[in-house]
Design a protein around this motif. Structure first.
Motif, PDB file in Angstrom:
ATOM      1  N   LYS A   1     -28.124 -22.104   9.084  1.00 10.55           N
ATOM      2  CA  LYS A   1     -28.573 -23.590   9.285  1.00 10.55           C
ATOM      3  C   LYS A   1     -28.456 -24.505   8.164  1.00 10.55           C
ATOM      4  O   LYS A   1     -28.300 -25.837   8.330  1.00 10.55           O
ATOM      5  CB  LYS A   1     -30.181 -23.426   9.915  1.00 10.55           C
ATOM      6  N   SER A   2     -28.615 -24.034   7.061  1.00  7.01           N
ATOM      7  CA  SER A   2     -28.578 -25.022   5.840  1.00  7.01           C
ATOM      8  C   SER A   2     -27.189 -25.339   5.194  1.00  7.01           C
ATOM      9  O   SER A   2     -27.005 -26.229   4.381  1.00  7.01           O
ATOM     10  CB  SER A   2     -29.438 -24.411   4.567  1.00  7.01           C
ATOM     11  N   SER A   3     -26.153 -24.532   5.787  1.00  3.38           N
ATOM     12  CA  SER A   3     -24.772 -24.808   5.246  1.00  3.38           C
ATOM     13  C   SER A   3     -24.176 -26.036   5.879  1.00  3.38           C
ATOM     14  O   SER A   3     -24.429 -26.387   7.340  1.00  3.38           O
ATOM     15  CB  SER A   3     -23.874 -23.700   5.635  1.00  3.38           C
ATOM     16  N   PRO A   4     -23.424 -26.776   5.054  1.00  6.89           N
ATOM     17  CA  PRO A   4     -22.715 -28.140   5.739  1.00  6.89           C
ATOM     18  C   PRO A   4     -21.505 -27.671   6.656  1.00  6.89           C
ATOM     19  O   PRO A   4     -21.008 -28.263   7.799  1.00  6.89           O
ATOM     20  CB  PRO A   4     -22.283 -28.944   4.655  1.00  6.89           C
ATOM     21  N   ASP A   5     -21.082 -26.260   6.431  1.00 13.94           N
ATOM     22  CA  ASP A   5     -20.097 -25.787   7.202  1.00 13.94           C
ATOM     23  C   ASP A   5     -20.752 -24.577   8.102  1.00 13.94           C
ATOM     24  O   ASP A   5     -20.526 -23.637   7.737  1.00 13.94           O
ATOM     25  CB  ASP A   5     -19.000 -25.287   6.394  1.00 13.94           C
ATOM     26  N   LYS A   6     -21.094 -24.994   9.170  1.00 15.35           N
ATOM     27  CA  LYS A   6     -21.950 -23.903   9.942  1.00 15.35           C
ATOM     28  C   LYS A   6     -20.984 -22.847  10.517  1.00 15.35           C
ATOM     29  O   LYS A   6     -21.146 -21.459  10.442  1.00 15.35           O
ATOM     30  CB  LYS A   6     -22.929 -24.598  11.145  1.00 15.35           C
ATOM     31  N   ALA A   7     -20.005 -23.168  10.954  1.00 17.51           N
ATOM     32  CA  ALA A   7     -18.832 -22.458  11.611  1.00 17.51           C
ATOM     33  C   ALA A   7     -18.491 -21.452  10.537  1.00 17.51           C
ATOM     34  O   ALA A   7     -18.281 -20.197  10.782  1.00 17.51           O
ATOM     35  CB  ALA A   7     -17.649 -23.159  12.410  1.00 17.51           C
ATOM     36  N   GLY A   8     -17.893 -21.962   9.516  1.00 15.21           N
ATOM     37  CA  GLY A   8     -17.614 -21.054   8.317  1.00 15.21           C
ATOM     38  C   GLY A   8     -18.449 -20.180   7.971  1.00 15.21           C
ATOM     39  O   GLY A   8     -18.182 -19.076   7.578  1.00 15.21           O
ATOM     40  N   GLU A   9     -19.800 -20.569   7.547  1.00 21.17           N
ATOM     41  CA  GLU A   9     -20.901 -19.828   7.135  1.00 21.17           C
ATOM     42  C   GLU A   9     -21.185 -18.635   8.070  1.00 21.17           C
ATOM     43  O   GLU A   9     -21.314 -17.395   7.774  1.00 21.17           O
ATOM     44  CB  GLU A   9     -22.107 -20.463   6.724  1.00 21.17           C
ATOM     45  N   PHE A  10     -20.994 -18.934   9.592  1.00 20.91           N
ATOM     46  CA  PHE A  10     -21.307 -17.966  10.672  1.00 20.91           C
ATOM     47  C   PHE A  10     -20.406 -16.742  10.491  1.00 20.91           C
ATOM     48  O   PHE A  10     -20.703 -15.849  10.513  1.00 20.91           O
ATOM     49  CB  PHE A  10     -20.880 -18.624  11.978  1.00 20.91           C
TER      50      PHE A  10
END
Length: 196
Positions: A118-127
């Protein structure tokens, strides 16, 4: 530790004759051509880097080499990945794509992991970074997704349990994420590309 990556684009029909009969039969059962190619490519990687050793199953779906070499295989999109080590190892490769991360995340991620997404600017990448780390860890432990996914927290790069320590490393290229988990933690600097 060695990491080997190969593309299904190098798989030709004759390659099925170079893999084990069991793997060839498994490949033939797939309906989609790319699934067949990924299966054959996995067999080619195993044959090249593990030789003719027999491969069994640990009861949770993790393959075990009879000769004692620790390895793990993963594939996604156009690639197959093989990780080889002297200690238990797990790996996962995933192509980054748009997913309903909150809906899926609630099923597989603990609260700390969800906060990272949730806090990442790249949500798909972090997922997909967390997803591949979780799968690599569960494969390294030897239980895969037979174990409750939320029971392991991969928000960091080290997971400790029952006196054991599991280290994780993530590699990114193009639109793919690769994570590797090892009890040794002696990670490869580079991923070796293999063409057949």
């Amino acid at each position: 530790m060695r990491l080997y990556l190969s593309s299904i684009n190098c798989v030709a029909p004759a390659h099925i004759n170079l893999i084990s009969p069991e793997r060839a039969e498994k490949a033939k059962r797939y309906k989609m051509e790319d699934d067949q190619k990924r299966c054959v490519l996995g067999g080619l990687l195993l044959r090249r880097f593990l030789g003719d050793t027999q491969i069994a199953d640990n009861g949770f779906g993790k393959p075990i080499a009879e000769n004692g070499v620790c390895f793990n295989l993963s594939h996604s999109g156009e690639y197959a990945l093989l990780a080889v080590d002297s200690q238990n190892i797990g790996c996962d490769i995933e192509r980054i794509k748009t997913v309903p991360f909150e809906k899926i995340g609630k099923i597989v991620f603990c609260e700390k992991e969800m906060e990272k997404i949730k806090s990442s600017p790249d949500k798909a990448g972090e997922f997909f970074t967390l997803w591949t780390k979780k799968e690599a860890l569960l494969k390294c432990i030897g239980e895969g997704f037979h174990r409750e996914a939320k029971s392991v927290d991969v928000s960091g790069d080290v997971f400790r349990e029952n006196g054991g320590e599991y280290r994780m490393k993530t590699y990114c290229f193009s639109d793919y994420v690769i994570s590797v988990c090892s009890q040794g933690g002696d990670f490869a600097q580079n991923i070796e590309r293999v063409v057949f």
